[in-house]
Design an enzyme around this catalytic site. Sequence first.
Site, PDB file in Angstrom:
ATOM      1  N   MET A 168       0.829  -1.498   0.043  1.00 35.31           N
ATOM      2  CA  MET A 168      -0.166   0.210  -0.061  1.00 35.31           C
ATOM      3  C   MET A 168       1.014   1.348  -0.017  1.00 35.31           C
ATOM      4  O   MET A 168       0.558   2.179  -0.644  1.00 35.31           O
ATOM      5  CB  MET A 168      -1.051   0.107   1.041  1.00 35.31           C
ATOM      6  CG  MET A 168      -2.003  -1.216   1.245  1.00 35.31           C
ATOM      7  SD  MET A 168      -3.115  -0.808  -0.008  1.00 35.31           S
ATOM      8  CE  MET A 168      -4.383   0.420   0.603  1.00 35.31           C
ATOM      9  N   GLY A 169       1.998   1.200   0.874  1.00 37.48           N
ATOM     10  CA  GLY A 169       2.776   2.383   1.048  1.00 37.48           C
ATOM     11  C   GLY A 169       3.341   2.713  -0.502  1.00 37.48           C
ATOM     12  O   GLY A 169       3.527   3.917  -0.811  1.00 37.48           O
ATOM     13  N   ASN A 187      11.804   3.598   4.238  1.00 33.98           N
ATOM     14  CA  ASN A 187      11.335   2.131   4.536  1.00 33.98           C
ATOM     15  C   ASN A 187      12.601   1.874   5.477  1.00 33.98           C
ATOM     16  O   ASN A 187      13.786   2.229   5.201  1.00 33.98           O
ATOM     17  CB  ASN A 187      11.456   1.290   3.443  1.00 33.98           C
ATOM     18  CG  ASN A 187      10.678  -0.196   3.898  1.00 33.98           C
ATOM     19  OD1 ASN A 187       9.378  -0.079   4.201  1.00 33.98           O
ATOM     20  ND2 ASN A 187      11.429  -1.195   4.090  1.00 33.98           N
ATOM     21  N   ASN A 262      -4.889  -0.128   8.881  1.00 33.71           N
ATOM     22  CA  ASN A 262      -6.171  -0.727   9.179  1.00 33.71           C
ATOM     23  C   ASN A 262      -6.052  -0.739  10.791  1.00 33.71           C
ATOM     24  O   ASN A 262      -6.396  -1.735  11.352  1.00 33.71           O
ATOM     25  CB  ASN A 262      -6.338  -2.007   8.846  1.00 33.71           C
ATOM     26  CG  ASN A 262      -7.530  -1.996   7.535  1.00 33.71           C
ATOM     27  OD1 ASN A 262      -8.169  -0.909   7.128  1.00 33.71           O
ATOM     28  ND2 ASN A 262      -7.271  -3.094   6.628  1.00 33.71           N
ATOM     29  N   SER A 288      -8.961   2.441   1.723  1.00 31.91           N
ATOM     30  CA  SER A 288      -9.624   1.234   1.020  1.00 31.91           C
ATOM     31  C   SER A 288      -9.281   1.124  -0.501  1.00 31.91           C
ATOM     32  O   SER A 288      -9.092   2.313  -1.053  1.00 31.91           O
ATOM     33  CB  SER A 288     -11.008   1.224   1.044  1.00 31.91           C
ATOM     34  OG  SER A 288     -11.663  -0.218   0.326  1.00 31.91           O
ATOM     35  N   GLY A 290      -7.088  -1.690  -1.685  1.00 28.76           N
ATOM     36  CA  GLY A 290      -6.196  -2.504  -1.939  1.00 28.76           C
ATOM     37  C   GLY A 290      -4.897  -1.721  -2.905  1.00 28.76           C
ATOM     38  O   GLY A 290      -4.911  -0.584  -3.037  1.00 28.76           O
ATOM     39  N   LYS A 343     -13.956   2.861   8.546  1.00 28.93           N
ATOM     40  CA  LYS A 343     -13.224   1.907   7.602  1.00 28.93           C
ATOM     41  C   LYS A 343     -13.366   0.478   8.088  1.00 28.93           C
ATOM     42  O   LYS A 343     -13.433  -0.384   7.350  1.00 28.93           O
ATOM     43  CB  LYS A 343     -11.687   2.143   7.558  1.00 28.93           C
ATOM     44  CG  LYS A 343     -10.858   1.184   6.780  1.00 28.93           C
ATOM     45  CD  LYS A 343     -11.125   1.261   5.382  1.00 28.93           C
ATOM     46  CE  LYS A 343     -10.504   0.123   4.343  1.00 28.93           C
ATOM     47  NZ  LYS A 343      -9.878  -1.285   4.905  1.00 28.93           N
ATOM     48  N   HIS A 346     -16.531  -0.600   6.879  1.00 28.67           N
ATOM     49  CA  HIS A 346     -16.448  -0.676   5.619  1.00 28.67           C
ATOM     50  C   HIS A 346     -16.031  -2.369   5.229  1.00 28.67           C
ATOM     51  O   HIS A 346     -16.436  -3.020   4.613  1.00 28.67           O
ATOM     52  CB  HIS A 346     -15.541   0.115   4.973  1.00 28.67           C
ATOM     53  CG  HIS A 346     -14.887  -0.176   3.731  1.00 28.67           C
ATOM     54  ND1 HIS A 346     -13.891  -1.268   3.391  1.00 28.67           N
ATOM     55  CD2 HIS A 346     -14.955   0.162   2.331  1.00 28.67           C
ATOM     56  CE1 HIS A 346     -13.532  -1.542   2.117  1.00 28.67           C
ATOM     57  NE2 HIS A 346     -14.578  -0.633   1.585  1.00 28.67           N
ATOM     58  N   ASN A 347     -15.146  -2.695   6.038  1.00 25.77           N
ATOM     59  CA  ASN A 347     -14.632  -4.070   6.023  1.00 25.77           C
ATOM     60  C   ASN A 347     -15.660  -5.098   6.543  1.00 25.77           C
ATOM     61  O   ASN A 347     -15.486  -6.275   5.865  1.00 25.77           O
ATOM     62  CB  ASN A 347     -13.321  -4.259   6.647  1.00 25.77           C
ATOM     63  CG  ASN A 347     -12.106  -3.586   6.027  1.00 25.77           C
ATOM     64  OD1 ASN A 347     -12.079  -2.790   5.314  1.00 25.77           O
ATOM     65  ND2 ASN A 347     -10.673  -3.915   6.371  1.00 25.77           N
ATOM     66  N   GLU A 350     -17.821  -5.502   3.633  1.00 27.70           N
ATOM     67  CA  GLU A 350     -16.898  -6.327   2.951  1.00 27.70           C
ATOM     68  C   GLU A 350     -16.873  -7.672   3.018  1.00 27.70           C
ATOM     69  O   GLU A 350     -17.163  -8.394   2.007  1.00 27.70           O
ATOM     70  CB  GLU A 350     -15.716  -5.797   2.642  1.00 27.70           C
ATOM     71  CG  GLU A 350     -14.457  -6.444   1.993  1.00 27.70           C
ATOM     72  CD  GLU A 350     -13.119  -6.112   2.216  1.00 27.70           C
ATOM     73  OE1 GLU A 350     -12.927  -4.625   1.993  1.00 27.70           O
ATOM     74  OE2 GLU A 350     -12.274  -6.907   2.648  1.00 27.70           O
ATOM     75  N   LYS A 417      -7.616 -10.442   8.912  1.00 34.19           N
ATOM     76  CA  LYS A 417      -6.767  -9.490   9.523  1.00 34.19           C
ATOM     77  C   LYS A 417      -7.158  -9.069  10.803  1.00 34.19           C
ATOM     78  O   LYS A 417      -6.450  -8.143  11.317  1.00 34.19           O
ATOM     79  CB  LYS A 417      -6.006  -8.735   8.432  1.00 34.19           C
ATOM     80  CG  LYS A 417      -5.129  -9.512   7.617  1.00 34.19           C
ATOM     81  CD  LYS A 417      -3.819  -8.338   7.027  1.00 34.19           C
ATOM     82  CE  LYS A 417      -3.165  -8.959   5.907  1.00 34.19           C
ATOM     83  NZ  LYS A 417      -3.971  -8.473   4.867  1.00 34.19           N
ATOM     84  N   ARG A 595     -35.764 -13.931  32.912  1.00 26.76           N
ATOM     85  CA  ARG A 595     -35.114 -12.794  33.804  1.00 26.76           C
ATOM     86  C   ARG A 595     -35.338 -12.572  35.118  1.00 26.76           C
ATOM     87  O   ARG A 595     -34.880 -12.577  36.280  1.00 26.76           O
ATOM     88  CB  ARG A 595     -34.413 -11.774  32.982  1.00 26.76           C
ATOM     89  CG  ARG A 595     -33.757 -12.031  31.674  1.00 26.76           C
ATOM     90  CD  ARG A 595     -33.447 -10.763  30.894  1.00 26.76           C
ATOM     91  NE  ARG A 595     -32.366 -10.008  31.768  1.00 26.76           N
ATOM     92  CZ  ARG A 595     -32.681  -8.632  32.211  1.00 26.76           C
ATOM     93  NH1 ARG A 595     -34.091  -8.113  31.867  1.00 26.76           N
ATOM     94  NH2 ARG A 595     -31.843  -7.801  32.295  1.00 26.76           N
TER      95      ARG A 595
HETATM   96  C1  6PG Z   1      -9.646  -2.521   1.657  1.00 25.49           C
HETATM   97  C2  6PG Z   1      -9.676  -3.810   2.244  1.00 25.49           C
HETATM   98  C3  6PG Z   1      -8.231  -4.035   2.926  1.00 25.49           C
HETATM   99  C4  6PG Z   1      -7.738  -5.654   3.184  1.00 25.49           C
HETATM  100  C5  6PG Z   1      -8.213  -5.938   4.308  1.00 25.49           C
HETATM  101  C6  6PG Z   1      -8.898  -7.283   4.269  1.00 25.49           C
HETATM  102  O1  6PG Z   1     -10.771  -2.008   1.791  1.00 25.49           O
HETATM  103  O2  6PG Z   1      -8.695  -2.283   0.820  1.00 25.49           O
HETATM  104  O3  6PG Z   1     -10.551  -4.166   3.306  1.00 25.49           O
HETATM  105  O4  6PG Z   1      -8.368  -3.112   3.966  1.00 25.49           O
HETATM  106  O5  6PG Z   1      -8.486  -6.221   2.237  1.00 25.49           O
HETATM  107  O6  6PG Z   1      -6.897  -6.354   4.955  1.00 25.49           O
HETATM  108  O7  6PG Z   1      -8.902  -7.802   5.594  1.00 25.49           O
HETATM  109  P1  6PG Z   1      -8.966  -9.435   5.885  1.00 25.49           P
HETATM  110  O8  6PG Z   1      -7.716  -9.931   5.949  1.00 25.49           O
HETATM  111  O9  6PG Z   1      -9.409  -9.472   7.344  1.00 25.49           O
HETATM  112  O10 6PG Z   1     -10.104 -10.100   4.965  1.00 25.49           O
END
Ligand code: 6PG
Length: 619
Positions: A168-169, A187, A262, A288, A290, A343, A346-347, A350, A417, A595
């Site tokens: 990404m960097g 780096n 993330n 986001s 990739g 974010k 978002h994941n 996803e 992740k 309860r």
């Molecule tokens: C994005 C993705 C990105 C990545 C995650 C996925 O928005 O570009 O979400 O952040 O693909 O690392 O995570 P998992 O490994 O948990 O599927």
Amino acid sequence: MGVSGSGKSTIGKLLSHHLGMPFFDGDDFHPQSNITKMSSGKPLNDVDRQGWLEVLNELAKSQLDKGGCVIVCSALKQRYRDVLSSAIKNEVKWVYLSGSFKQIFERLNKRPEHFMSSKLLQSQFDILEEPKNAIEIEIALTPKQIVEKVKEALNIKSEFGLFGLGVMGKSLSRNLARKGFHISIYNREIKGVEENIAVDFKNSYSELVSAKAFSSIKDFVESLQRPRKIMLMVNAGDITDMVIEDLIPFLSSGDVLIDGGNSNYLDTKQRYEYLKARDIQFIGVGVSGGEAGALKGPSIMPGGNKETYNLVKPYLEGIAAKDANNLPCCTYIGEEGSGHFVKMVHNGIEYVEMQLLAEVYTIFKAMGYNPDKIANILESWIPQANSYLLGITIDILRKKDGEVWLVNKIVDKAGNKGTGNWTTIATAQLGAPSTLIASALFARYTSFYKEERLQASISFNIKSTALDLEDADVLNAYQFARIINHFQGFKLISEAGKAYTWELKLNEIARIWTNGCIIKSDFMEGLISVLKDGDNILTHKTIIKQIQYMKPLINHVVSECVLMEVPVPCLSESVNFLNAYVTANSSANIIQAQRDYFGAHTYQRTDDSAGKFHHTNWK
Ligand code: 6PG
């Protein structure tokens, strides 16, 4: 800038030529009243200058999108410079041409027919406040030397730093450089293992020709203009903290760190406080898209202090993807860790979108279709259900490894992740049931029981029977579950906004998710206007109509899957969730009674409008 006669026009024109930017002489923008006053030998006062400075500020702002310009203006007092750089403080570079009264007086006397006579020079020196943040150049040098020095000084310090050249960097660095930003990249180096990463990377791409590459943190930090803006593209978690510690000794008050990983939103809040105590500004940014998105334009979700965001806005918005109206897919989300929270959700969304496509694949597989046939069906869905994830799934299904479909060779254990895990924790903590996200996460976890699944498939001997479904029904089931997924995701964001008092704009979040990111889709595009009308998409007329049409179809698909032993956790959860959500009188009365029975937790009664809490001795 500089007093009249310091050579601003000559140098400015030359500089504009060298920088390839348009040139504007501030003198040409004086109102007639100012010219008349100066021509009559009277110096201008602050009031006379105010309007003129504002005009120049507007001019400067209007040129920003066109790549900037060179403006010459005496700009003698700090407050004049404040007006000139109002709302563009960060983008303005000051060059101060300095000289003695004698030097300039002699020059002025040689200048023919200018409204500013040498008699007014003293008045200029009287009010001159020398700038602290300017490139100062001695006017005794030749114009050519001066321009060279300015160019050198402008290039000496980079405007933006990128720390960490992982996938990404690297892509973000190239994106920044392609947009014309002067960047420094860093780096770490491990002797004998990882060496010259930054330099080798810089040398591999022509767009990085003017980037500065470092393997020393100190040199990297010192190569940046102040306040420094450093984007960290390193692994979330402990590594981020370690990198921050490594950087702190070299940072100065007011510098800005931008965490583009993330990261967990709660960590972001803590880091913000920790760095604030050290006078370092911190922005947590969700990115986001990739590798390809980072290069061509990601979707960017920045959170933190708004003023700090304004310092980094030109860079983040500059590299972001563009939406259908050509606006950047980057917007200030809100305070604290809200950018990373959004974010994270978002994941979560996803995870569900991926899982639903996997379930669709499972269904079609159980119908006896091969990957090519499934890809063809999915392709036919594009007009109704277009999305980035649908597109990549079609490609994936068609990919062959020799004679065999590659997908058939991939071990069925789904990794993660951590962001789906955090979203599930957050949904539980905030009391906002994003049940599909939890189901999608747990489907991944279940997939990890590979050995046990193999064993269980033998001991239980449950065999999926061939499914017989209409392709169109599967499409409707898929679309139905996607609506529930987006409803739950945005609901979670909305609940977090209330709980943390972040002022979140859901329609703006939908907008920045229409391009650059993994969950971009035609459905998301439509959600911009739906979310303008309110936070709950299940109250929107069009959505209600769609759900009503699709519900019997998904009921049928899910029932058939259950009967034929085909696992569809997210599709079925979407049905169950909606069934619960639309139930006016649920079974929660039983839970309350239980309860109260064992724990005297009390309950409210339907025949007590005051809402009092009651307790019963149940035996
Ligand atoms: C994005 C993705 C990105 C990545 C995650 C996925 O928005 O570009 O979400 O952040 O693909 O690392 O995570 P998992 O490994 O948990 O599927």
